[in-house]
Design a protein around this motif. Structure first.
Motif, mmCIF file in Angstrom:
data_model
loop_
_atom_site.group_PDB
_atom_site.id
_atom_site.type_symbol
_atom_site.label_atom_id
_atom_site.label_comp_id
_atom_site.label_asym_id
_atom_site.label_seq_id
_atom_site.Cartn_x
_atom_site.Cartn_y
_atom_site.Cartn_z
ATOM 1 N N GLY A 86 30.865 6.454 21.795
ATOM 2 C CA GLY A 86 31.309 7.906 22.230
ATOM 3 C C GLY A 86 31.342 9.002 21.473
ATOM 4 O O GLY A 86 31.667 8.891 20.305
ATOM 5 N N TYR A 87 31.228 10.270 22.054
ATOM 6 C CA TYR A 87 31.232 11.497 21.137
ATOM 7 C C TYR A 87 31.683 12.680 21.844
ATOM 8 O O TYR A 87 31.552 12.809 23.128
ATOM 9 C CB TYR A 87 29.629 11.798 20.630
ATOM 10 C CG TYR A 87 28.757 11.960 21.598
ATOM 11 C CD1 TYR A 87 28.454 13.118 22.030
ATOM 12 C CD2 TYR A 87 28.156 11.020 22.075
ATOM 13 C CE1 TYR A 87 27.546 13.583 22.934
ATOM 14 C CE2 TYR A 87 26.790 10.921 22.907
ATOM 15 C CZ TYR A 87 26.693 12.545 23.393
ATOM 16 O OH TYR A 87 25.843 12.373 24.346
ATOM 17 N N TYR A 88 32.445 13.368 21.117
ATOM 18 C CA TYR A 88 32.637 14.923 21.632
ATOM 19 C C TYR A 88 32.517 16.008 20.567
ATOM 20 O O TYR A 88 32.480 15.829 19.394
ATOM 21 C CB TYR A 88 34.397 14.638 21.526
ATOM 22 C CG TYR A 88 34.913 16.091 21.801
ATOM 23 C CD1 TYR A 88 35.067 16.623 23.207
ATOM 24 C CD2 TYR A 88 35.519 16.960 20.748
ATOM 25 C CE1 TYR A 88 35.665 17.777 23.448
ATOM 26 C CE2 TYR A 88 36.106 18.099 21.108
ATOM 27 C CZ TYR A 88 36.178 18.685 22.341
ATOM 28 O OH TYR A 88 36.648 19.669 22.723
ATOM 29 N N VAL A 89 31.734 17.032 21.201
ATOM 30 C CA VAL A 89 31.216 18.150 20.235
ATOM 31 C C VAL A 89 31.731 19.360 20.935
ATOM 32 O O VAL A 89 31.483 19.595 22.010
ATOM 33 C CB VAL A 89 29.693 18.166 20.112
ATOM 34 C CG1 VAL A 89 29.093 19.401 19.120
ATOM 35 C CG2 VAL A 89 29.137 16.750 19.710
ATOM 36 N N LYS A 90 32.414 19.956 20.123
ATOM 37 C CA LYS A 90 32.979 21.233 20.591
ATOM 38 C C LYS A 90 32.270 22.509 19.703
ATOM 39 O O LYS A 90 32.272 22.592 18.664
ATOM 40 C CB LYS A 90 34.460 21.462 20.591
ATOM 41 C CG LYS A 90 35.061 22.879 20.919
ATOM 42 C CD LYS A 90 36.508 23.013 20.869
ATOM 43 C CE LYS A 90 37.076 24.305 21.118
ATOM 44 N NZ LYS A 90 38.653 24.342 20.922
ATOM 45 N N ILE A 91 31.439 23.523 20.354
ATOM 46 C CA ILE A 91 30.893 24.510 19.586
ATOM 47 C C ILE A 91 31.355 25.871 20.037
ATOM 48 O O ILE A 91 31.475 26.002 21.152
ATOM 49 C CB ILE A 91 29.312 24.416 19.797
ATOM 50 C CG1 ILE A 91 28.566 23.079 19.412
ATOM 51 C CG2 ILE A 91 28.671 25.629 19.107
ATOM 52 C CD1 ILE A 91 27.574 22.906 19.813
ATOM 53 N N LYS A 92 31.648 26.624 19.006
ATOM 54 C CA LYS A 92 32.235 28.130 19.364
ATOM 55 C C LYS A 92 31.196 29.084 18.846
ATOM 56 O O LYS A 92 30.595 28.806 17.916
ATOM 57 C CB LYS A 92 33.676 28.321 18.250
ATOM 58 C CG LYS A 92 34.271 29.427 18.760
ATOM 59 C CD LYS A 92 35.496 29.557 17.890
ATOM 60 C CE LYS A 92 36.221 30.839 18.208
ATOM 61 N NZ LYS A 92 37.321 31.232 17.232
ATOM 62 N N ASP A 93 31.267 30.213 19.632
ATOM 63 C CA ASP A 93 30.148 31.285 19.394
ATOM 64 C C ASP A 93 28.602 30.815 19.424
ATOM 65 O O ASP A 93 28.139 31.089 18.498
ATOM 66 C CB ASP A 93 30.587 31.752 18.242
ATOM 67 C CG ASP A 93 31.931 32.380 18.144
ATOM 68 O OD1 ASP A 93 32.572 32.820 18.905
ATOM 69 O OD2 ASP A 93 32.595 32.420 16.971
ATOM 70 N N ARG A 94 28.319 30.172 20.236
ATOM 71 C CA ARG A 94 26.852 29.811 20.560
ATOM 72 C C ARG A 94 26.214 31.166 20.574
ATOM 73 O O ARG A 94 26.516 32.010 21.568
ATOM 74 C CB ARG A 94 26.770 28.770 21.707
ATOM 75 C CG ARG A 94 27.202 27.329 21.356
ATOM 76 C CD ARG A 94 26.663 26.113 22.426
ATOM 77 N NE ARG A 94 25.164 26.048 22.481
ATOM 78 C CZ ARG A 94 24.783 25.106 23.066
ATOM 79 N NH1 ARG A 94 25.559 24.253 23.613
ATOM 80 N NH2 ARG A 94 23.307 24.771 23.071
ATOM 81 N N ILE A 95 25.041 31.044 20.175
ATOM 82 C CA ILE A 95 24.004 32.299 20.224
ATOM 83 C C ILE A 95 23.233 32.030 21.387
ATOM 84 O O ILE A 95 22.809 31.024 21.681
ATOM 85 C CB ILE A 95 23.326 32.228 19.089
ATOM 86 C CG1 ILE A 95 24.154 32.477 17.720
ATOM 87 C CG2 ILE A 95 22.156 33.625 19.104
ATOM 88 C CD1 ILE A 95 23.336 32.515 16.453
ATOM 89 N N VAL A 96 23.194 33.014 22.318
ATOM 90 C CA VAL A 96 22.592 33.229 23.412
ATOM 91 C C VAL A 96 21.782 34.579 23.428
ATOM 92 O O VAL A 96 21.996 35.297 22.806
ATOM 93 C CB VAL A 96 23.134 33.140 24.720
ATOM 94 C CG1 VAL A 96 23.988 31.562 24.708
ATOM 95 C CG2 VAL A 96 24.282 34.182 25.090
ATOM 96 N N LEU A 97 20.627 34.601 24.430
ATOM 97 C CA LEU A 97 20.041 35.707 24.669
ATOM 98 C C LEU A 97 20.319 36.243 26.111
ATOM 99 O O LEU A 97 20.372 35.601 27.028
ATOM 100 C CB LEU A 97 18.190 35.402 24.821
ATOM 101 C CG LEU A 97 17.343 36.431 25.119
ATOM 102 C CD1 LEU A 97 17.504 37.580 24.065
ATOM 103 C CD2 LEU A 97 16.050 35.987 25.253
ATOM 104 N N THR A 98 20.704 37.604 26.010
ATOM 105 C CA THR A 98 21.299 38.147 27.313
ATOM 106 C C THR A 98 20.192 38.330 28.302
ATOM 107 O O THR A 98 18.980 38.369 28.014
ATOM 108 C CB THR A 98 22.146 39.287 26.921
ATOM 109 O OG1 THR A 98 21.160 40.335 26.682
ATOM 110 C CG2 THR A 98 23.040 39.236 25.820
ATOM 111 N N GLY A 99 20.981 38.668 29.406
ATOM 112 C CA GLY A 99 19.879 39.101 30.590
ATOM 113 C C GLY A 99 19.532 40.477 30.270
ATOM 114 O O GLY A 99 19.936 41.133 29.371
ATOM 115 N N ASP A 100 18.829 41.131 31.324
ATOM 116 C CA ASP A 100 18.241 42.393 31.220
ATOM 117 C C ASP A 100 19.433 43.598 31.712
ATOM 118 O O ASP A 100 19.828 43.474 32.814
ATOM 119 C CB ASP A 100 17.050 42.801 32.058
ATOM 120 C CG ASP A 100 16.033 42.007 31.352
ATOM 121 O OD1 ASP A 100 16.013 41.845 30.154
ATOM 122 O OD2 ASP A 100 14.911 41.690 32.467
#
Length: 855
Positions: free
Chosen positions: A642-656
């Motif tokens: 079993g695993y748990y992954v918490k990621i803070k401040d993931r980089i995304v590309l915004t909408g228009d």
């Protein structure tokens, strides 16, 4: 009668009883090992203590030892009655290559405190239809997900891939334990992993690979940035036993998507203990088309006349070499060359489209996005033993260049003078890593020994964008006069740039570099033969955004040879890629005679500063895992993690963002002469909870029948947190990261994937039957309604026969029962087809055949 009795007596006398024990490299017994006399049906299986007894045909028989996870070994009796054998784990069978996830050269994959998959590529490719590495792993490893895209610009030519449902750039790829450079492509449109970069696995020919090790655990504290989801280590072949060639061919049941593959691998010795192994590979993949017929449903309901896989032609070569220079020292090197030519259809421009010039294309046109992708890499190092320490000094360089062309297109603002082919420019990424590593096992420290490793790495990276020709991006000002609803006339300017893919402008050009220094220390402490603890720490400093420190603790406790528990907890990070920091592109419109820019702007541009967007920073992660390994019966192996992954401040590309949907920034856009803007930003926190389970049973039956069954499953639940915006755009979270984009992110971590593989071998005959269940997913369409793609089971079957010792023939079918995804409205899907690109694919049945030669 007398002669018969004498013959029976001689046969009885000729039988040779042999006893022994089978263990691993630490002396631990291995239960469930198949022990049999080569060329006969006489055999036995080791018990829980690793012991066996076998009646061989004669005192000089050759005894074979075979079990999953260890290299098969053959031993000649030479008259012996006792035979104790130590098997080498498949993941440590090649000298000098570490098991990913552990820097101890004395630890096998079954003894690591973290889950590791070993994929023997050289064996698997003989029984499956997939030829490229991404698709091969997609159908073999449950935690690995890859979607073959269409209508997604560059992603049509490089398949985005993920581990445990995280981003493509959150998995680190190694070759022979050394960091592999990433692709220069950043995924933008209609893709899984949108806004992410990643490593192009398809630049590495499967024919060059001995095995793949997948570490399913966060490992940034051990290996550095990009290892949040885990690590994929590709181990190249080192064999010197002659020439192996393969001829592959296949076609879909609809008569398209033809595949032709040719490869050759040759290895030869150099001096005492040295070798060079070389692979050449050619792969051609034809287009598929699963678009609906416009004549049947009308042009308005069919965004694309061509919807399917891109055409691809791939040339590759790789080598792996090792040359001894002293008794305890050697020089090693490996590297590769890959050149890919791709051709993918963009969305259709029908005859009456404002973007068409009827005098050039009376029936409309289908722009073709052409890619020339060049990939080069070389790694050179020296390793040996110095005062008891294993020392490894290495330098690895890699470069990936992506050049776009657009054919069967036009620049509408040039009217009839428009060319129909443009050079649209592109981008490239280069990376150089130099490292010095030390490892030593201290036998007398603690009851069962301690392994210490430490080292440093220095990495430089360079990212460039180069411009296309002027006509691929420029607006030349042509216009039409069109009546409006008020009885007046509107001036409508023609679309600028090459249709299908606008070129990069001189203003988009980038040439940026950065450096990174990493220092690590790693220890594994064996308190007893049953209990070990591991600890790792790593410091890294980037010259463009600062420093980070991460750590990891792991443990393994073996209750008995049949049951062990393992677990880990770690912190991790991923530095923003240079492409995410500096990628930018411009689409030009002419509004009321004024040139207006539509921008995908770099993270720290004038417009993002005005909007209050912060500079990109590292993604930070916390990983935890807990699992067990068990061998409850001979031939039966069970692992559950079993695993748990918490990621803070993931980089995304915004909408228009526009003046209409975000009026609070309209003055800012107007001052900068911008109509539409989007950008990369740290906007999201996510949590992933999951489970991996693998059950394997192998059995050798009397008469020489070998059977292996493997059930492997991955279960995932991805949660996304609140959207973090800049102050000026705080009320526009639905544009910053919309529910629609959220659905695509979640679909990258499907609820489950379950794989059942049945493998049967007898003499010269073998067959492989595989069932893969892809779970139900939901994707929001352009009407903001969720399209449901129901769960599907895809069945693959192959049959092989060894015609002569040097020639093997395999025939089979992937997706034997011609299963397709759930159909939806093509005008509302992101890709413009009746199916979105899904893990299971959308091409239907694929028939294949393979001839293999070994000399």
């Amino acid at each position: 009668m007398i002669a018969g009795l004498l013959l029976a007596c001689l046969n009885s006398y000729a039988q040779h009883v042999v006893k022994g024990k089978v263990s691993d490299n630490t002396g631990a017994p291995i239960p469930g090992v198949s022990v049999f006399e080569k060329g006969t049906s006489r055999g036995a299986t080791t018990d829980a203590a690793g012991a066996f007894q076998l009646e061989a045909g004669n005192a000089n028989a050759v005894i074979v030892f075979r079990v999953l996870g260890y290299a098969t070994q053959e031993v000649s009796l030479n008259g012996k009655n006792t035979l104790n054998v130590s098997l080498v784990s498949e993941s440590t069978a090649i000298q000098g290559v570490e098991v990913v996830g552990s820097r101890s050269l004395n630890r096998s994959v079954t003894q690591t405190p973290v889950p590791i998959d070993i994929i023997p590529v050289a064996k698997i490719t003989n029984s499956v239809g997939q030829l490229d590495l991404n698709q091969l792993m997609q159908f073999v490893a449950p935690s690995f997900n890859s979607n073959r895209q269409t209508g997604s610009d560059g992603a049509d030519h490089i398949d985005p891939a993920t581990l445990r449902g995280l981003g493509p750039d959150q998995t680190l790829v190694l070759i022979n334990g050394k960091r592999r450079h990433q692709s220069s492509l950043v995924n933008l449109y209609g893709t899984r992993g949108r806004g992410n970069t990643g490593t192009d696995l398809n630049t590495i020919p499967a024919a060059a690979i001995e095995r793949i090790e997948i570490l399913r655990d966060g490992a940034a504290a051990q290996y550095g940035s990009d290892a949040i989801a885990g690590v994929i280590n590709i181990v190249l072949k080192s064999s010197t036993d002659g020439l192996t060639t393969n001829i592959n061919g296949g076609i879909t049941s609809k008569g398209d998507g033809e595949n032709v593959g040719l490869n050759a691998n040759y290895g030869f010795k150099i001096g005492e203990g040295g070798f060079i192994n070389v692979t050449t590979d050619y792969l051609y993949r034809g287009r598929t088309n699963r678009a609906e017929d416009p004549a049947k449903v009308g042009e308005d309901n069919v965004p694309r006349r061509f919807y399917g896989d891109a055409m691809m032609e791939n040339y590759a070569a790789m080598y792996n070499a090792r040359i001894p220079i002293a008794e305890k020292a050697e020089i090693y090197s490996f590297g590769g060359y890959n050149q890919r030519h791709g051709n993918a259809y963009a969305f259709t421009r029908y005859a009456g489209d404002d973007r068409n010039i009827p005098s050039i294309y009376p029936n409309g046109f289908d722009p073709q996005i052409i890619s020339d992708i060049g990939d080069r890499s070389i790694s050179v190092g020296v390793r040996g033993v110095m005062k008891g320490w294993n020392v490894d000094f290495n330098n690895t360089y890699g470069i990936n260049r992506f050049h776009y062309y657009v054919d069967h297109t036009l620049n509408a603002s040039l009217l009839e003078q428009s060319p129909t082919r443009f050079d649209a420019g592109g981008f490239q990424l280069s990376q150089n890593t130099a490292g010095l590593h030390f490892t030593r096992f201290f036998e007398n420290v603690l009851p069962k020994g301690t392994n210490i490793a430490f080292g440093t790495e220095f990495r430089t990276e360079n990212y460039r964008i180069f411009a296309g020709e002027e006509g691929s991006w420029k607006a030349y000002g042509a216009y039409d006069l069109v009546p409006n609803d008020n009885g007046g006339i509107d001036t409508v300017y023609k679309a600028a740039g090459s249709q299908g893919f606008p070129g990069f402008q001189p203003a988009n050009m980038v040439d940026e570099s950065r450096t990174n220094l990493g220092v690590y220390a790693d220890g594994e402490f064996n308190f007893s033969s049953n209990f070990m603890i591991g600890a790792a720490g790593r410091y890294e400093r980037y010259n463009d955004f600062g420093s980070t420190i991460n750590g990891k603790l792991s443990m393994r406790y073996e209750i008995s040879p049949a049951l062990a528990f393992r677990g880990s907890i770690s912190t991790g990070f991923r530095a923003p890629s240079l492409a995410q920091i500096y990628f930018n592109t411009t689409y030009t419109n002419v509004v009321r005679g004024e040139v207006i820019e539509n921008l995908l702007t770099r993270n720290q541009s004038n417009i993002t500063r005005v909007l209050g967007v912060e500079p990109l920073k590292q993604e930070k992660a916390v990983n935890a895992s807990l699992g067990l390994t068990s061998r409850p019966a001979p031939g039966l192996s069970i692992t559950v993690d079993g695993y748990y992954v918490k990621i803070k401040d993931r980089i995304v590309l915004t909408g228009d963002f526009t003046a209409d949907n975000a009026p609070e920034i309209a003055p800012d856009l107007d001052k900068l002469n911008v109509s539409v803007v989007k950008f990369f930003t740290n906007a999201l926190d996510t949590k992933t909870l999951g489970l991996d389970a693998i059950v394997t049973w192998n059995k050798r039956f009397s008469g020489g029948h070998d059977f292996t069954a493997t059930l492997a499953a991955n279960f995932n639940d991805l949660e996304t947190g609140d959207i973090k915006t800049s102050a000026k755009l705080a009320s526009r979270k639905d544009i910053y990261f919309s529910d629609r984009e959220r659905s695509f992110l979640v679909a990258s971590a499907p609820p489950s994937k379950i794989n059942l593989t049945l493998d049967y071998r007898y003499g010269k005959f073998n067959t492989n039957l595989r069932f893969v269940r892809f779970d139900r997913i939901r994707l929001q369409n352009y009407d903001l309604v969720y399209d449901i793609y129901d769960a599907r089971i895809v069945t693959d079957l192959s049959v092989g026969y060894q015609i002569i010792p040097a020639v093997t023939w395999v025939v089979g079918a992937s997706n034997l029962f011609n299963v397709y995804p759930t159909r939806h409205n093509a005008t509302l899907t992101d890709s413009g087809g009746i199916y979105e690109p899904l893990q299971m694919g959308f091409n239907g049945t694929y028939f294949f055949s393979r001839l293999s030669f070994r000399f």
